[in-house]
Design a protein around this motif. Structure first.
Motif, short mmCIF file in Angstrom:
data_model
loop_
_atom_site.label_atom_id
_atom_site.label_comp_id
_atom_site.label_asym_id
_atom_site.label_seq_id
_atom_site.Cartn_x
_atom_site.Cartn_y
_atom_site.Cartn_z
N ILE A 227 18.05 18.70 -42.07
CA ILE A 227 17.83 17.35 -41.54
C ILE A 227 18.06 16.38 -42.70
O ILE A 227 17.36 16.40 -43.70
CB ILE A 227 16.41 17.18 -40.95
CG1 ILE A 227 16.22 18.10 -39.75
CG2 ILE A 227 16.17 15.71 -40.58
CD1 ILE A 227 17.12 17.81 -38.56
N SER A 228 19.09 15.57 -42.52
CA SER A 228 19.49 14.60 -43.53
C SER A 228 19.55 13.23 -42.85
O SER A 228 18.96 13.05 -41.78
CB SER A 228 20.86 14.99 -44.10
OG SER A 228 21.24 14.12 -45.14
N ASP A 229 20.24 12.30 -43.48
CA ASP A 229 20.39 10.96 -42.90
C ASP A 229 21.86 10.60 -42.85
O ASP A 229 22.68 11.19 -43.56
CB ASP A 229 19.59 9.94 -43.71
CG ASP A 229 20.09 9.87 -45.13
OD1 ASP A 229 20.99 9.07 -45.40
OD2 ASP A 229 19.59 10.65 -45.97
N SER A 230 22.20 9.64 -42.02
CA SER A 230 23.60 9.27 -41.81
C SER A 230 24.23 8.61 -43.04
O SER A 230 25.45 8.60 -43.17
CB SER A 230 23.74 8.36 -40.59
OG SER A 230 22.93 7.21 -40.72
N VAL B 6 20.35 13.03 -39.12
CA VAL B 6 21.50 13.84 -38.74
C VAL B 6 21.21 15.29 -39.10
O VAL B 6 20.29 15.58 -39.87
CB VAL B 6 22.80 13.38 -39.44
CG1 VAL B 6 23.17 11.95 -39.05
CG2 VAL B 6 22.72 13.53 -40.95
N LEU B 7 22.02 16.18 -38.57
CA LEU B 7 21.97 17.59 -38.97
C LEU B 7 23.17 17.83 -39.87
O LEU B 7 24.32 17.66 -39.45
CB LEU B 7 22.03 18.52 -37.75
CG LEU B 7 22.02 20.01 -38.11
CD1 LEU B 7 20.67 20.41 -38.73
CD2 LEU B 7 22.33 20.86 -36.90
N ALA B 8 22.92 18.22 -41.11
CA ALA B 8 23.98 18.48 -42.08
C ALA B 8 24.18 19.99 -42.19
O ALA B 8 23.32 20.70 -42.71
CB ALA B 8 23.62 17.89 -43.44
N ALA C 261 16.13 11.65 -28.62
CA ALA C 261 15.04 12.65 -28.67
C ALA C 261 15.06 13.39 -30.01
O ALA C 261 14.02 13.69 -30.58
CB ALA C 261 15.17 13.63 -27.51
N GLY C 262 16.25 13.66 -30.51
CA GLY C 262 16.40 14.34 -31.79
C GLY C 262 15.90 13.49 -32.95
O GLY C 262 15.34 14.01 -33.92
N GLN C 263 16.08 12.18 -32.86
CA GLN C 263 15.59 11.28 -33.90
C GLN C 263 14.08 11.39 -34.03
O GLN C 263 13.55 11.43 -35.14
CB GLN C 263 15.99 9.83 -33.58
CG GLN C 263 17.47 9.55 -33.62
CD GLN C 263 18.06 9.76 -34.99
OE1 GLN C 263 17.56 9.25 -36.00
NE2 GLN C 263 19.14 10.52 -35.04
#
Length: 121
Positions: free
Chosen positions: A42-45, A73-75, A88-90
């Motif tokens: 779990i990362s960020d955009s 985001v998912l990295a 929902a993922g956020q």
């Protein structure tokens, strides 16, 4: 006679093309709705696959970037891909910021419609 032969060939071609397009549409739709699981972090955009140096650990950097307006985001570092997470993922991703996870959901392009997130080893 020649007109009837040309018309028959044209009609046959239309039928074949219509069947092909219909088949492609069905395959695309069924693949898009299949649930899948992807392992990543779990990362960020803003940072995506790589966090900036000097911003703390992955969790601190991710949370700071999200606070500044980025999205979770998912990295997938193994395949060098970044997936967007739906609304929902956020909400679910916050508790896993910076961690390795398995995200389950429906993949559409590079966006995951998240049904679940759990820690991965």
């Amino acid at each position: 006679m020649r007109f009837m032969k040309a018309t028959s060939i044209s009609l046959a071609l239309v039928i074949v093309l219509t069947a092909s397009v219909t088949s492609i549409g069905r395959n695309g739709k069924s693949n898009a709705s299949a649930e899948t699981s992807i392992v990543g972090y779990i990362s960020d955009s803003h940072c995506g696959l790589h966090h900036m140096k000097g911003m703390g650990d992955d969790k601190a950097c991710t949370l700071m970037c999200v606070k500044g307006g980025s999205k979770f985001v998912l990295a997938d570092r193994d395949h060098k891909r970044v997936y967007q997470l739906d609304k929902a993922g956020q909400e679910k991703a916050r508790e896993f910021a910076g961690q390795k996870v398995k995200v389950t959901g429906t993949l559409r392009g590079r966006t995951i419609r998240v049904t679940g997130i759990e820690a991965a080893s």
